[in-house]
Design an enzyme around this catalytic site. Structure first.
Site, PDB file in Angstrom:
ATOM      1  N   TYR A  55      13.645 -10.026   5.706  1.00  9.85           N
ATOM      2  CA  TYR A  55      12.576 -10.919   5.248  1.00  9.85           C
ATOM      3  C   TYR A  55      11.835 -10.248   4.107  1.00  9.85           C
ATOM      4  O   TYR A  55      11.523  -9.053   4.201  1.00  9.85           O
ATOM      5  CB  TYR A  55      11.592 -11.225   6.382  1.00  9.85           C
ATOM      6  N   GLU A  57       9.168 -12.074   1.943  1.00 12.33           N
ATOM      7  CA  GLU A  57       8.270 -13.033   1.270  1.00 12.33           C
ATOM      8  C   GLU A  57       7.432 -12.313   0.224  1.00 12.33           C
ATOM      9  O   GLU A  57       6.926 -11.221   0.455  1.00 12.33           O
ATOM     10  CB  GLU A  57       7.368 -13.713   2.306  1.00 12.33           C
ATOM     11  N   ASP A 201      17.848 -29.343 -16.496  1.00 15.21           N
ATOM     12  CA  ASP A 201      18.597 -28.984 -15.284  1.00 15.21           C
ATOM     13  C   ASP A 201      20.049 -28.790 -15.722  1.00 15.21           C
ATOM     14  O   ASP A 201      20.764 -29.759 -15.982  1.00 15.21           O
ATOM     15  CB  ASP A 201      18.459 -30.114 -14.260  1.00 15.21           C
ATOM     16  N   THR A 227      21.674 -24.548 -10.402  1.00 18.10           N
ATOM     17  CA  THR A 227      22.328 -23.962  -9.240  1.00 18.10           C
ATOM     18  C   THR A 227      23.204 -22.823  -9.763  1.00 18.10           C
ATOM     19  O   THR A 227      23.473 -22.725 -10.970  1.00 18.10           O
ATOM     20  CB  THR A 227      23.214 -24.984  -8.507  1.00 18.10           C
ATOM     21  N   LYS A 230      28.163 -23.610  -9.363  1.00 20.24           N
ATOM     22  CA  LYS A 230      29.076 -24.560 -10.021  1.00 20.24           C
ATOM     23  C   LYS A 230      29.851 -23.796 -11.106  1.00 20.24           C
ATOM     24  O   LYS A 230      30.582 -22.867 -10.786  1.00 20.24           O
ATOM     25  CB  LYS A 230      28.290 -25.763 -10.546  1.00 20.24           C
ATOM     26  N   ARG A 236      26.095 -20.143  -3.347  1.00 18.88           N
ATOM     27  CA  ARG A 236      25.251 -21.347  -3.277  1.00 18.88           C
ATOM     28  C   ARG A 236      23.804 -20.911  -3.367  1.00 18.88           C
ATOM     29  O   ARG A 236      23.288 -20.253  -2.463  1.00 18.88           O
ATOM     30  CB  ARG A 236      25.481 -22.096  -1.971  1.00 18.88           C
TER      31      ARG A 236
HETATM   32  N1  DSN Z   1      25.924 -32.782  -5.738  1.00 22.74           N
HETATM   33  C1  DSN Z   1      26.125 -32.114  -7.011  1.00 22.74           C
HETATM   34  C2  DSN Z   1      27.308 -32.648  -7.723  1.00 22.74           C
HETATM   35  O1  DSN Z   1      28.341 -32.788  -7.102  1.00 22.74           O
HETATM   36  O2  DSN Z   1      27.241 -32.909  -8.914  1.00 22.74           O
HETATM   37  C3  DSN Z   1      24.926 -32.150  -7.855  1.00 22.74           C
HETATM   38  O3  DSN Z   1      23.907 -31.462  -7.222  1.00 22.74           O
END
Ligand code: DSN
Length: 418
Positions: A55, A57, A201, A227, A230, A236
């Protein structure tokens, strides 16, 4: 006597088997879902480490828990590598994923009921850019913008008109199903005109931005969220990058505004992914991801497919299946049986419902991570064509699944057991 601590296969054979099954599935199929990828073995190792036990924080040097001597170094490495990779002034690596990262921007800059703008979900925007079923469309006055009816590209004139009329606190530029380059400078000009914060984003394109295959919003947008799992090929998780002037607002919004303890195992894996993304190999990967998407688009166009906007500039292709007489769902399910993993998706101005829309969304980040190139893109477009022509031909689908598996054997995926 130390407590016995059996390995997963012994402790929980069911979960161990399911993990093996998923690895086998990921190995033998073509993953064309544009938001998916293969994290490297090093990223997976960091993500599955003892750092999950901690932890912490607070932020580096200012924690609410003792015992942070190692964790502070982990977070420091993640932050400094991301600053270097993207050229960002300030980086927060603590958001649990993309949606909480975006919520932090709202919390930093908006009060409930404030107007905000983002690309509408049916046009390729994200839920958290103000779509009505999301908290962001319910707690704020969301004014979605759309795509031009003429060419299905972002209609900047409409963005400007709506921004002047509604004076949003935030304008989002970022997409989940849009095959073209984003013009961050044009959004900046609109945001400046109406006094809005510009939030980019870049979840889908972060790896392309990092590798120089898509223009960067850093230095243009006030806040950039992404994120990390990707096209960036990390674990993740998510990060927020912002101008120094907004560092305190963003940090306070993430913790204590929205979250408690950060996921330190994820932070470590993000640091590893950032290190990997600084290599020349990653630059090549980003370039190849776009080149493969173009090659795949050309193969599909040559076979008579109708692509939204007529092609792609990035990692993603949106196929409009209307003229092929097949719905997105039927095509996606048949392709899945053929070992080609895609997702059905609305196309602009889709007359069909979201659960069985007219489109199919595909992308090249994962297959490019396996080292596939132009010749494989030719094969894949031919297979997609065959399946879409005869989605209920079980023999054909089974034959393609075998061919796909054979192809995949020649391109081992990062992170998977050999
Ligand atoms: N759910 C994601 C996607 O597949 O594009 C976006 O956050």
């Amino acid at each position: 006597m130390p407590t016995r601590d059996p390995a997963l296969a012994e402790r929980d054979p069911e979960i161990a088997r399911l993990i093996r099954d998923e690895a086998a599935l990921e190995a033998r199929t073509l993953r064309l879902i544009p938001s998916e990828n293969y994290a490297s073995r090093a990223v997976l190792e960091a993500s599955g480490s003892v750092l999950t036990n901690k932890y912490s924080e607070g932020y580096i040097g200012k924690r609410y828990y003792e015992g942070q001597v190692v964790i502070d170094q982990v977070e420091e490495l993640a932050v400094s590598r991301l600053k270097q990779l993207f050229g960002a002034e300030h980086v927060n690596v603590q958001p649990y994923s993309g949606s909480p990262a975006n919520l932090a921007a709202y919390l930093a800059f908006c009060a409930p009921g404030d107007p905000i703008m983002g690309l509408g979900l049916p046009f390729g925007g994200h839920l958290t850019h103000g779509w009505n079923v999301s908290i962001t469309g319910r707690y704020f006055k969301s004014v979605p913008y759309g795509l031009s009816q003429k060419d299905h590209r972002i209609d900047l004139d409409e963005v400007r008109r709506l921004a002047r009329e509604h004076k949003p606190k935030i304008i989002w530029c970022g997409t989940s199903a849009y095959p073209r380059t984003l013009d961050f400078a044009a959004f900046r000009a609109i945001a400046d005109e109406v006094g809005a914060k510009l939030c980019a984003d870049i979840a889908h394109i972060a790896g392309l931005v990092a590798g120089g295959a898509h223009p960067s919003p850093i230095g243009i947008a006030d806040v950039v969220t992404t994120t990390t799992h990707k096209s960036l090929r990390g674990p993740r998780g998510a990060v927020i990058m912002c101008k120094q002037a907004f560092a305190k607002d963003i940090d306070r919004a993430v913790f204590p505004g929205l979250q408690g303890g950060p996921h330190n195992h994820t932070t470590a894996a993000i640091a590893v992914a950032a290190k990997e993304a600084m290599t020349p190999e990653f630059k090549t990967y980003a370039t190849n991801t776009v080149a493969n998407a173009r090659a795949l688009a050309e193969g599909l166009l040559a076979r008579g497919f109708n692509l939204v906007t007529g092609g792609t500039d990035n990692h993603l292709i949106l196929i409009d299946l209307t003229s092929r007489g097949v719905t997105g769902k039927i095509a996606a399910k048949a392709l899945d049986r053929a070992g080609i993993s895609t997702n059905y998706n609305a196309v602009p101005y889709d007359p069909r419902k979201p659960f069985d829309p007219s489109g199919l969304r595909i992308g090249t980040p994962a297959i490019t991570a396996r080292g596939m190139g132009a010749s494989e893109m030719g094969k894949i477009s031919a297979w997609i064509d065959e399946v879409v022509k005869a989605p209920s031909d079980d023999a054909l689908v089974a034959r393609i699944a075998r061919d796909v598996e054979e192809l995949c054997k020649g391109f081992p995926a990062p992170g998977l057991p050999m």
